[in-house]
Design a protein around this motif. Structure first.
Motif, PDB file in Angstrom:
ATOM      1  N   LEU A   1       3.220  -7.716   1.166  1.00  6.54           N
ATOM      2  CA  LEU A   1       2.151  -7.314   2.067  1.00  6.54           C
ATOM      3  C   LEU A   1       2.584  -6.083   2.840  1.00  6.54           C
ATOM      4  O   LEU A   1       3.739  -5.661   2.750  1.00  6.54           O
ATOM      5  CB  LEU A   1       1.778  -8.452   3.023  1.00  6.54           C
ATOM      6  CG  LEU A   1       2.866  -8.922   3.989  1.00  6.54           C
ATOM      7  CD1 LEU A   1       2.241  -9.376   5.298  1.00  6.54           C
ATOM      8  CD2 LEU A   1       3.667 -10.071   3.376  1.00  6.54           C
ATOM      9  N   LYS A   2       1.655  -5.511   3.592  1.00  5.91           N
ATOM     10  CA  LYS A   2       1.912  -4.262   4.293  1.00  5.91           C
ATOM     11  C   LYS A   2       3.054  -4.427   5.283  1.00  5.91           C
ATOM     12  O   LYS A   2       3.132  -5.420   6.001  1.00  5.91           O
ATOM     13  CB  LYS A   2       0.651  -3.807   5.023  1.00  5.91           C
ATOM     14  CG  LYS A   2       0.606  -2.305   5.276  1.00  5.91           C
ATOM     15  CD  LYS A   2      -0.783  -1.886   5.708  1.00  5.91           C
ATOM     16  CE  LYS A   2      -0.906  -0.368   5.791  1.00  5.91           C
ATOM     17  NZ  LYS A   2      -1.160   0.286   4.517  1.00  5.91           N
TER      18      LYS A   2
ATOM     19  N   ILE B   1       0.018  -1.738  -2.079  1.00  2.00           N
ATOM     20  CA  ILE B   1       0.119  -2.307  -0.733  1.00  2.00           C
ATOM     21  C   ILE B   1       0.070  -1.205   0.319  1.00  2.00           C
ATOM     22  O   ILE B   1      -0.693  -1.282   1.297  1.00  2.00           O
ATOM     23  CB  ILE B   1       1.407  -3.133  -0.590  1.00  2.00           C
ATOM     24  CG1 ILE B   1       1.358  -4.380  -1.486  1.00  2.00           C
ATOM     25  CG2 ILE B   1       1.637  -3.535   0.876  1.00  2.00           C
ATOM     26  CD1 ILE B   1       2.676  -5.112  -1.583  1.00  2.00           C
ATOM     27  N   GLN B   2       0.863  -0.162   0.126  1.00  2.00           N
ATOM     28  CA  GLN B   2       0.943   0.904   1.122  1.00  2.00           C
ATOM     29  C   GLN B   2      -0.388   1.626   1.299  1.00  2.00           C
ATOM     30  O   GLN B   2      -0.719   2.064   2.404  1.00  2.00           O
ATOM     31  CB  GLN B   2       2.038   1.894   0.729  1.00  2.00           C
ATOM     32  CG  GLN B   2       3.441   1.327   0.837  1.00  2.00           C
ATOM     33  CD  GLN B   2       4.500   2.285   0.300  1.00  2.00           C
ATOM     34  OE1 GLN B   2       4.297   2.957  -0.711  1.00  2.00           O
ATOM     35  NE2 GLN B   2       5.624   2.364   0.991  1.00  2.00           N
ATOM     36  N   ASN B   3      -1.158   1.760   0.214  1.00  2.00           N
ATOM     37  CA  ASN B   3      -2.443   2.456   0.278  1.00  2.00           C
ATOM     38  C   ASN B   3      -3.588   1.563   0.736  1.00  2.00           C
ATOM     39  O   ASN B   3      -4.734   2.017   0.822  1.00  2.00           O
ATOM     40  CB  ASN B   3      -2.795   3.061  -1.093  1.00  2.00           C
ATOM     41  CG  ASN B   3      -1.877   4.217  -1.467  1.00  2.00           C
ATOM     42  OD1 ASN B   3      -1.135   4.724  -0.638  1.00  2.00           O
ATOM     43  ND2 ASN B   3      -1.936   4.635  -2.711  1.00  2.00           N
ATOM     44  N   GLY B   4      -3.299   0.287   0.991  1.00  2.00           N
ATOM     45  CA  GLY B   4      -4.331  -0.623   1.459  1.00  2.00           C
ATOM     46  C   GLY B   4      -5.325  -1.032   0.398  1.00  2.00           C
ATOM     47  O   GLY B   4      -6.431  -1.476   0.708  1.00  2.00           O
ATOM     48  N   GLN B   5      -4.921  -0.929  -0.873  1.00  2.00           N
ATOM     49  CA  GLN B   5      -5.824  -1.310  -1.963  1.00  2.00           C
ATOM     50  C   GLN B   5      -5.855  -2.819  -2.193  1.00  2.00           C
ATOM     51  O   GLN B   5      -6.743  -3.320  -2.878  1.00  2.00           O
ATOM     52  CB  GLN B   5      -5.417  -0.590  -3.250  1.00  2.00           C
ATOM     53  CG  GLN B   5      -5.596   0.918  -3.191  1.00  2.00           C
ATOM     54  CD  GLN B   5      -5.021   1.610  -4.405  1.00  2.00           C
ATOM     55  OE1 GLN B   5      -3.878   2.070  -4.400  1.00  2.00           O
ATOM     56  NE2 GLN B   5      -5.802   1.696  -5.460  1.00  2.00           N
TER      57      GLN B   5
ATOM     58  N   ASP C   1       3.179  -6.099   9.141  1.00  2.00           N
ATOM     59  CA  ASP C   1       2.081  -7.036   9.402  1.00  2.00           C
ATOM     60  C   ASP C   1       2.658  -8.438   9.615  1.00  2.00           C
ATOM     61  O   ASP C   1       2.553  -9.329   8.766  1.00  2.00           O
ATOM     62  CB  ASP C   1       1.082  -7.028   8.244  1.00  2.00           C
ATOM     63  CG  ASP C   1      -0.244  -7.685   8.618  1.00  2.00           C
ATOM     64  OD1 ASP C   1      -0.265  -8.447   9.606  1.00  2.00           O
ATOM     65  OD2 ASP C   1      -1.241  -7.448   7.923  1.00  2.00           O
TER      66      ASP C   1
ATOM     67  N   ARG D   1     -10.041  -5.138   5.688  1.00  2.00           N
ATOM     68  CA  ARG D   1      -8.840  -5.759   6.227  1.00  2.00           C
ATOM     69  C   ARG D   1      -9.096  -6.380   7.595  1.00  2.00           C
ATOM     70  O   ARG D   1      -8.424  -7.313   7.981  1.00  2.00           O
ATOM     71  CB  ARG D   1      -7.709  -4.740   6.309  1.00  2.00           C
ATOM     72  CG  ARG D   1      -7.254  -4.266   4.946  1.00  2.00           C
ATOM     73  CD  ARG D   1      -5.913  -3.573   5.045  1.00  2.00           C
ATOM     74  NE  ARG D   1      -4.896  -4.457   5.566  1.00  2.00           N
ATOM     75  CZ  ARG D   1      -4.236  -5.325   4.838  1.00  2.00           C
ATOM     76  NH1 ARG D   1      -4.507  -5.475   3.569  1.00  2.00           N
ATOM     77  NH2 ARG D   1      -3.292  -6.076   5.380  1.00  2.00           N
ATOM     78  N   THR D   2     -10.083  -5.857   8.355  1.00  2.00           N
ATOM     79  CA  THR D   2     -10.344  -6.454   9.666  1.00  2.00           C
ATOM     80  C   THR D   2     -10.805  -7.889   9.521  1.00  2.00           C
ATOM     81  O   THR D   2     -10.492  -8.741  10.345  1.00  2.00           O
ATOM     82  CB  THR D   2     -11.419  -5.646  10.404  1.00  2.00           C
ATOM     83  OG1 THR D   2     -12.565  -5.521   9.562  1.00  2.00           O
ATOM     84  CG2 THR D   2     -10.901  -4.273  10.774  1.00  2.00           C
TER      85      THR D   2
ATOM     86  N   ARG E   1      -7.808 -10.153   9.260  1.00  2.00           N
ATOM     87  CA  ARG E   1      -7.096 -10.381  10.514  1.00  2.00           C
ATOM     88  C   ARG E   1      -7.806 -11.436  11.377  1.00  2.00           C
ATOM     89  O   ARG E   1      -7.178 -12.158  12.126  1.00  2.00           O
ATOM     90  CB  ARG E   1      -7.005  -9.082  11.323  1.00  2.00           C
ATOM     91  CG  ARG E   1      -6.207  -7.985  10.683  1.00  2.00           C
ATOM     92  CD  ARG E   1      -4.755  -8.383  10.493  1.00  2.00           C
ATOM     93  NE  ARG E   1      -3.874  -7.248  10.419  1.00  2.00           N
ATOM     94  CZ  ARG E   1      -3.844  -6.390   9.437  1.00  2.00           C
ATOM     95  NH1 ARG E   1      -4.666  -6.520   8.441  1.00  2.00           N
ATOM     96  NH2 ARG E   1      -2.973  -5.402   9.434  1.00  2.00           N
TER      97      ARG E   1
ATOM     98  N   ASP F   1      -4.804  -6.791  -0.102  1.00  2.00           N
ATOM     99  CA  ASP F   1      -4.367  -7.454   1.127  1.00  2.00           C
ATOM    100  C   ASP F   1      -2.972  -8.035   0.958  1.00  2.00           C
ATOM    101  O   ASP F   1      -2.169  -8.016   1.885  1.00  2.00           O
ATOM    102  CB  ASP F   1      -5.360  -8.547   1.508  1.00  2.00           C
ATOM    103  CG  ASP F   1      -6.680  -7.959   2.004  1.00  2.00           C
ATOM    104  OD1 ASP F   1      -6.651  -7.251   3.022  1.00  2.00           O
ATOM    105  OD2 ASP F   1      -7.720  -8.177   1.368  1.00  2.00           O
TER     106      ASP F   1
END
Length: 273
Positions: free
Chosen positions: A226-227, A94-98, A230, A3-4, A7, A100
């Motif tokens: 999305l999360k 989405i919540q678990n970051g699986q 964000d 995910r970095t 960004r 983007d």
């Protein structure tokens, strides 16, 4: 998924976005793990919207929208990892970051906005009914109260609407719409309900087998999930959607994917603030 990298990527150049293909998009599942990819959730079983083809490529309107957005975020189609996003699992993914972000016929609702954020909407449609072509006694949801069996998908907005507004209808729920379509084909259910653009895709895939009946009885606003919180990514996605609409690429993608089902491209909806 890294995910970095999402960004810090610079918005893709105009030339890159213009060059994005709207034909079948290569599945990028083998490009993960190098810090230079993006994971996007979509449906794998919805013709015309989100479909994984036998050769592994992805196609559909949602896929093309997501690919354009990824291009504006600085990712080529080959850098996309596609992840299947069934209706009942979207918030969790989405919540678990699986993933983007998710573009998967994802209706923007107040209850979902408590868990995730949305960019968009990028399409407005409405709930309808699909029946076998030889059916003559179903023209709307009220007709289903006469000992008919209706199929929809667990965790979907259409299924919840039937529960809330038509509680006397016998509702059969499966994990996917393709399972509902198969049940309709073999006579296990009498109708399938979801958004009209989804039903049109299935009807076009099997000409002469099914028909859409009655009027739309809801308004569904498709957004990109999305999360929550964000804001930066949400702004970037909205900017990409606006550019896609203004450039004509949005209409091109709609006509290519949903035009064969007999649906004319509407005007793109205004984005939420």
């Amino acid at each position: 998924m890294f995910r970095t990298s999402l960004r810090t990527r610079v918005i893709g150049a105009v030339a890159l976005a213009a060059a994005l293909p709207f034909a079948a998009v290569a599945c990028g599942g083998d490009s993960g793990g190098d810090g230079d990819s993006i994971v996007i959730g979509t449906k794998f079983d919805q013709p015309g919207l989100g479909m994984r083809n036998p050769d592994g490529t992805m196609s559909g309107f949602d896929v093309d929208v997501a690919t354009y957005v990824a291009g504006e975020l600085g990712y080529t189609p080959e850098q996309i990892q596609w992840k299947e996003a069934p209706s009942a699992q979207r918030e969790t993914l989405i919540q678990n970051g699986q993933v983007d972000f998710i573009a998967a016929t994802y209706s923007i609702t107040d209850s979902r906005k408590e868990k995730v954020d949305f960019a968009g909407p990028y399409l407005i449609t409405g709930q309808s009914l699909l029946v076998r072509s030889d059916s003559n006694d179903i023209n709307g949801p009220a007709d289903l109260e006469n000992n008919k069996i209706l199929c929809s998908v667990s965790g979907s907005t259409p299924a919840q609407k039937i529960k809330d507004e038509f509680p006397r209808v016998q509702l059969q729920q499966y994990d996917t719409y393709s399972a509902c379509i198969e049940a309709l084909k073999n006579g296990a259910v009498d109708a399938v309900t979801t958004d009209e653009v989804i039903l049109a895709g299935y009807a076009a895939q099997d000409p002469g087998a099914f028909k859409i009946v009655g009027e739309q009885f809801s308004e569904e606003r498709y957004g990109i999930g999305l999360k929550k919180g964000d804001t930066e990514l949400r702004t970037q996605i909205n900017d990409a959607l606006l550019k896609m609409e203004e450039s004509g690429a949005w209409k091109e993608a709609f006509d290519k994917n949903l035009g064969p089902a007999g649906i004319s491209a509407p005007n793109p909806p205004p984005l939420d603030n």
